[in-house]
Design a protein around this motif. Structure first.
Motif, PDB file in Angstrom:
ATOM      1  N   SER A 219       0.841  -1.191   0.000  1.00 55.14           N
ATOM      2  CA  SER A 219       0.000   0.000   0.000  1.00 55.14           C
ATOM      3  C   SER A 219       0.880   1.246   0.000  1.00 55.14           C
ATOM      4  O   SER A 219       1.801   1.372   0.812  1.00 55.14           O
ATOM      5  CB  SER A 219      -0.913  -0.001   1.233  1.00 55.14           C
ATOM      6  N   SER A 220       0.615   2.144  -0.904  1.00 56.09           N
ATOM      7  CA  SER A 220       1.425   3.361  -1.027  1.00 56.09           C
ATOM      8  C   SER A 220       1.305   4.224   0.224  1.00 56.09           C
ATOM      9  O   SER A 220       0.234   4.334   0.824  1.00 56.09           O
ATOM     10  CB  SER A 220       0.968   4.166  -2.249  1.00 56.09           C
ATOM     11  N   LEU A 221       2.411   4.862   0.599  1.00 57.06           N
ATOM     12  CA  LEU A 221       2.409   5.778   1.739  1.00 57.06           C
ATOM     13  C   LEU A 221       1.954   7.180   1.336  1.00 57.06           C
ATOM     14  O   LEU A 221       1.790   8.045   2.194  1.00 57.06           O
ATOM     15  CB  LEU A 221       3.810   5.844   2.363  1.00 57.06           C
ATOM     16  N   LYS A 222       1.764   7.397   0.060  1.00 50.90           N
ATOM     17  CA  LYS A 222       1.270   8.688  -0.431  1.00 50.90           C
ATOM     18  C   LYS A 222      -0.184   8.531  -0.846  1.00 50.90           C
ATOM     19  O   LYS A 222      -0.491   7.831  -1.808  1.00 50.90           O
ATOM     20  CB  LYS A 222       2.110   9.168  -1.621  1.00 50.90           C
ATOM     21  N   ILE A 223      -1.082   9.162  -0.101  1.00 50.46           N
ATOM     22  CA  ILE A 223      -2.517   9.025  -0.347  1.00 50.46           C
ATOM     23  C   ILE A 223      -3.110  10.408  -0.570  1.00 50.46           C
ATOM     24  O   ILE A 223      -3.040  11.281   0.306  1.00 50.46           O
ATOM     25  CB  ILE A 223      -3.211   8.326   0.844  1.00 50.46           C
ATOM     26  N   ASN A 224      -3.670  10.611  -1.724  1.00 56.38           N
ATOM     27  CA  ASN A 224      -4.267  11.901  -2.064  1.00 56.38           C
ATOM     28  C   ASN A 224      -5.783  11.809  -1.930  1.00 56.38           C
ATOM     29  O   ASN A 224      -6.455  11.176  -2.746  1.00 56.38           O
ATOM     30  CB  ASN A 224      -3.891  12.310  -3.496  1.00 56.38           C
TER      31      ASN A 224
END
Length: 488
Positions: A219-224
């Motif tokens: 899961s990406s640590l960058k969430i927009n």
């Protein structure tokens, strides 16, 4: 960027297909070792203490071949290198690597009785093929390496760690750095992995082919998060219902509801035992309240028509009172189109009254709750967390989070959360997560995925841990969540 994760056998088969195309196995070993040497050299330059003496620990497989070549390259660069080696295996590539290191003047010592103190230990004992419990001899070697105060670097995977499950067998090298080859393995991220992997980096050496299938994504640590429109109003941003709160357990619904508010829900209603109402209002006067004992089935249906998502089960209890309320509410919730989070005591009753959850259901057990749901032991659950979450979904349907170090999230595919820390191992963290899931789903529905919410929760915990892990409490998460969902 999201990263693919693979089973070790799929990586091994991919490697075999590469060799079947007339690519050199020894050539790949050289390529891996040179990449490792380059990365290790950079680490040495970054150390405050000069790295001069290095011990490379080589086992009997291809992992050891990488170790011999790395030792030779470091020797060529002027480092003082000793290799501590097991008896050579039958691999011709391993023998060739051994001979190359020997020809370069590397001092190769049979056995693992370390003769001096070293600045760094490079672990090339076992690769990803290890799937048996280590005997006393190998355990002793690993403990001896771990006892050293020097820098420790593992090649491909910390020796002793299971590549698929992240389980120590029963011990593993505690690396400061781990350079994994070809592709990420699940055992580097879940189970006991974080205790051993240190800083992890992938050395991507050959192109992926069409037959290589991923088993999970990181899961990406960058969430927009979707931005709010300037003309939005409270009706646009979700109404969350939190249901639970036995007479003896009021804190869980309070924290879940406050987490829902902090994550951005415009309205939050708490349905619980009436004795908690005064305490809840004194903490959060923005919350709306209903007495669970005064609600008829028609009242429940009417309320469900007014909300967007539900968090169910926190502090509900497990006595006859709780059981009656569970059965009443579950029937209505599972027949609705609402997005519903099942946590804590709701999971205990789900195990007692098994049912298939609808697609918009999110179940969030910790390992102890998974034990009840599957009728297994904690050791069986933790020995293969990937299998556990797959069995949970197969038995109960819905979407699942198996909480713990390297939380697993199973939607249509499997996701692994790499954020989070041991300071979050405290009562109430699950209640906070349940409130966050309901809140962000109520606001964003299909515009946010379950694994992203789990990651936001973990990142909130990591922000608290910057001041220290010991003593973090679940209620501390409220402000951390508010900040995290507003970072985008």
């Amino acid at each position: 960027m999201q990263s693919s994760v693979y089973y070790r056998k799929d990586i091994q088969d991919w490697e075999k297909r590469w060799f079947a195309q007339n690519n050199s196995a020894y050539g790949l070993m050289q390529q891996a070792a040179w990449s490792l040497y380059t990365q290790i050299s950079l680490i040495f330059l970054e150390q405050q203490q000069k790295i001069g003496r290095v011990a490379v620990c080589c086992g009997q497989g291809n992992n050891a071949g990488d170790g011999y070549l790395v030792a030779a390259y470091l020797k060529q660069a002027g480092f003082d290198i000793d290799v501590y080696a097991a008896e050579l295996g039958s691999s011709e590539n391993l023998k060739t690597a051994y001979q190359y290191a020997e020809a370069e003047g590397v001092n190769i010592i049979a056995g693992f009785d370390f003769e001096q103190n070293y600045d760094c230990y490079i672990d090339a004992l076992f690769g990803i093929g290890l799937d048996r419990a280590l005997d006393g001899y190998w355990q002793g070697i690993i403990y001896s390496i771990n006892d050293q105060s020097a820098l420790k670097i593992s090649i491909d995977i910390p020796s002793g760690l299971h590549a698929d499950t992240g389980r120590a067998l029963p011990c593993a090298v505690k690396a400061d750095y781990c350079f994994t080859l070809l592709g990420f393995k699940a055992g580097l991220f879940t189970g006991q992995a974080k205790e051993y992997t240190g800083q992890l980096k992938l050395l991507d050496l050959i192109p992926r082919d069409s037959k290589l299938k991923e088993m999970a994504q990181l899961s990406s640590l960058k969430i927009n998060l979707v931005k709010r429109q300037a003309f939005g109003h409270k009706g646009d941003y979700g109404h969350v219902l939190v249901v639970g709160g036995h007479a003896q357990m009021g804190g869980a619904v309070m924290m879940s509801a406050e987490a829902a508010s902090s994550a951005g829900a415009a309205k939050v209603t708490v349905v619980c035992h009436g004795k908690h109402h005064t305490a809840i209002l004194s903490r959060a006067p923005n919350l709306m309240l209903r007495n669970i004992d005064e609600m008829k089935q028609s009242d429940i249906r009417e309320l469900l028509e007014q909300v967007d998502a539900v968090s169910f089960g926190m502090g509900l209890g497990r006595d006859v009172w709780a059981e009656q309320h569970y059965l009443t509410w579950f029937t209505e919730l599972n027949q609705s189109n609402l997005e519903v989070v099942y946590d804590a005591d709701a999971l205990w009753f789900l195990a007692k009254y098994p049912a298939h959850l609808n697609l918009n259901s999110y179940a969030t057990p910790h390992p102890g709750e998974a034990v009840k749901l599957l009728g297994k032991t904690v050791d069986e659950i933790e020995s293969n967390r990937v299998l556990t979450i797959q069995q949970l979904q197969n038995r109960y349907a819905g979407q699942w989070v198996l909480k713990g170090s390297g939380s697993l999230i199973l939607q249509e595919q499997l996701w692994i959360c790499t954020a989070g820390n041991p300071g979050m191992a405290t009562g109430g963290m699950g209640d906070i997560l349940a409130g966050m899931i309901a809140s962000l789903k109520a606001q964003l529905h299909e515009h946010i995925e379950l694994h992203q919410i789990v990651t936001l929760h973990a990142l909130s915990g990591d922000s608290l841990a910057q001041s220290g892990m010991r003593g973090i409490q679940a209620q501390h998460m409220i402000q951390a969540i508010y900040k995290q969902v507003n970072l985008q």
